[in-house]
Design a protein around this motif. Structure first.
Motif, mmCIF file in Angstrom:
data_model
loop_
_atom_site.group_PDB
_atom_site.id
_atom_site.type_symbol
_atom_site.label_atom_id
_atom_site.label_comp_id
_atom_site.label_asym_id
_atom_site.label_seq_id
_atom_site.Cartn_x
_atom_site.Cartn_y
_atom_site.Cartn_z
ATOM 1 N N TYR A 105 0.819 -1.207 0.000
ATOM 2 C CA TYR A 105 0.000 0.000 0.000
ATOM 3 C C TYR A 105 0.858 1.265 0.000
ATOM 4 N N GLU A 106 1.981 1.259 0.701
ATOM 5 C CA GLU A 106 2.888 2.408 0.648
ATOM 6 C C GLU A 106 3.390 2.609 -0.779
ATOM 7 N N GLY A 107 3.638 1.525 -1.490
ATOM 8 C CA GLY A 107 4.055 1.610 -2.889
ATOM 9 C C GLY A 107 2.974 2.165 -3.800
ATOM 10 N N ASN A 108 1.735 2.172 -3.311
ATOM 11 C CA ASN A 108 0.610 2.734 -4.063
ATOM 12 C C ASN A 108 0.194 4.099 -3.514
ATOM 13 N N GLY A 109 1.100 4.745 -2.760
ATOM 14 C CA GLY A 109 0.877 6.114 -2.331
ATOM 15 C C GLY A 109 0.183 6.293 -0.996
ATOM 16 N N PHE A 110 -0.053 5.214 -0.267
ATOM 17 C CA PHE A 110 -0.698 5.305 1.038
ATOM 18 C C PHE A 110 0.364 5.543 2.108
ATOM 19 N N THR A 111 -0.044 6.166 3.215
ATOM 20 C CA THR A 111 0.821 6.420 4.356
ATOM 21 C C THR A 111 0.331 5.582 5.530
ATOM 22 N N ASN A 112 1.257 4.922 6.191
ATOM 23 C CA ASN A 112 0.915 4.118 7.372
ATOM 24 C C ASN A 112 0.632 5.065 8.532
ATOM 25 N N GLN A 113 -0.594 5.012 9.057
ATOM 26 C CA GLN A 113 -1.001 5.861 10.170
ATOM 27 C C GLN A 113 -0.917 5.131 11.512
ATOM 28 N N GLY A 114 -0.343 3.926 11.505
ATOM 29 C CA GLY A 114 -0.160 3.188 12.747
ATOM 30 C C GLY A 114 -1.224 2.138 12.984
ATOM 31 N N VAL A 115 -1.159 1.523 14.152
ATOM 32 C CA VAL A 115 -2.055 0.431 14.501
ATOM 33 C C VAL A 115 -3.491 0.947 14.604
ATOM 34 N N ALA A 116 -4.398 0.220 13.967
ATOM 35 C CA ALA A 116 -5.819 0.571 13.984
ATOM 36 C C ALA A 116 -6.470 0.084 15.276
ATOM 37 N N GLU A 117 -7.627 0.622 15.576
ATOM 38 C CA GLU A 117 -8.392 0.185 16.740
ATOM 39 C C GLU A 117 -9.057 -1.165 16.505
ATOM 40 N N SER A 118 -9.093 -1.601 15.269
ATOM 41 C CA SER A 118 -9.795 -2.829 14.904
ATOM 42 C C SER A 118 -9.275 -4.060 15.650
ATOM 43 N N THR A 119 -10.216 -4.913 16.023
ATOM 44 C CA THR A 119 -9.877 -6.217 16.597
ATOM 45 C C THR A 119 -10.414 -7.326 15.697
ATOM 46 N N HIS A 120 -10.750 -6.988 14.474
ATOM 47 C CA HIS A 120 -11.323 -7.937 13.510
ATOM 48 C C HIS A 120 -10.441 -9.177 13.386
ATOM 49 N N ALA A 121 -11.068 -10.338 13.537
ATOM 50 C CA ALA A 121 -10.408 -11.638 13.396
ATOM 51 C C ALA A 121 -9.248 -11.843 14.377
ATOM 52 N N GLY A 122 -9.194 -11.013 15.430
ATOM 53 C CA GLY A 122 -8.135 -11.163 16.420
ATOM 54 C C GLY A 122 -6.752 -10.806 15.894
ATOM 55 N N GLU A 123 -6.702 -10.042 14.812
ATOM 56 C CA GLU A 123 -5.435 -9.661 14.172
ATOM 57 C C GLU A 123 -5.045 -8.233 14.560
ATOM 58 N N THR A 124 -3.777 -7.885 14.325
ATOM 59 C CA THR A 124 -3.318 -6.505 14.456
ATOM 60 C C THR A 124 -3.373 -5.878 13.071
ATOM 61 N N TRP A 125 -4.163 -4.828 12.964
ATOM 62 C CA TRP A 125 -4.377 -4.146 11.693
ATOM 63 C C TRP A 125 -3.728 -2.767 11.737
ATOM 64 N N TYR A 126 -3.365 -2.276 10.565
ATOM 65 C CA TYR A 126 -2.766 -0.950 10.432
ATOM 66 C C TYR A 126 -3.661 -0.089 9.557
ATOM 67 N N ASN A 127 -3.817 1.182 9.958
ATOM 68 C CA ASN A 127 -4.554 2.143 9.131
ATOM 69 C C ASN A 127 -3.601 2.681 8.077
#
Length: 160
Positions: free
Chosen positions: A133-155
């Motif tokens: 996603y960074e290669g497609n122009g997105f910026t990593n905003q850090g760890v998301a609040e999501s707990t979906h599927a018990g995974e660690t997600w990044y915004n």
């Protein structure tokens, strides 16, 4: 390859791609995808080679800047104009990976988002996908609040 709006007839191929790309806990259900096709038709794009679905991208246009877990339970309705374009899912068939299908789907949805005066596009992803996603122009905003599927997600966000 063509990128077109989704059709309900695409559902079986979409579900096959979803199951190939996500764990059972992460993957959306058939019912969730039926609802997304019905409610998000204008922001649900499919890459296809004739009748074969190569990949898809889907998400709502909302007032919220980032995805919230409850959006996976009840699909929000798209704003007509403005707001933020969110991406619930970007998935590519195992047979079409490494052919820039995902990048082309992101670009197509961004074009639509800009035309509808959205101010940004955002998604959540697993750490291993951040470089894509960074290669497609997105910026990593850090760890998301999501707990979906018990995974660690990044915004990841792209603002224009």
């Amino acid at each position: 390859m063509q990128i077109t709006p989704v059709k309900m007839a695409d559902l079986p191929q979409i579900m096959a791609i979803e199951k190939a790309g996500f764990s059972d806990a992460e993957a959306g259900s058939t019912a969730a995808y039926q609802e997304r096709i019905e409610k998000l038709g204008s922001t649900f794009l499919v890459a296809r080679n004739e009748a074969v679905v190569l990949g898809f991208i889907v998400g709502p246009a909302t007032k919220e800047r980032y995805i919230q877990d409850e959006m996976f339970v009840t699909t929000p309705t798209n704003l007509e104009r403005g707001g933020h374009q969110l991406v619930f899912t970007l998935a590519v068939s195992p047979l079409a990976r490494h052919q820039r299908v995902g990048s082309q789907l992101l670009a197509a949805l961004e074009t639509d988002a800009r035309a509808h005066q959205r101010t940004s596009m955002a998604l959540t992803c697993l750490e291993r996908l951040v470089p894509f996603y960074e290669g497609n122009g997105f910026t990593n905003q850090g760890v998301a609040e999501s707990t979906h599927a018990g995974e660690t997600w990044y915004n990841l966000e792209k603002v224009w």
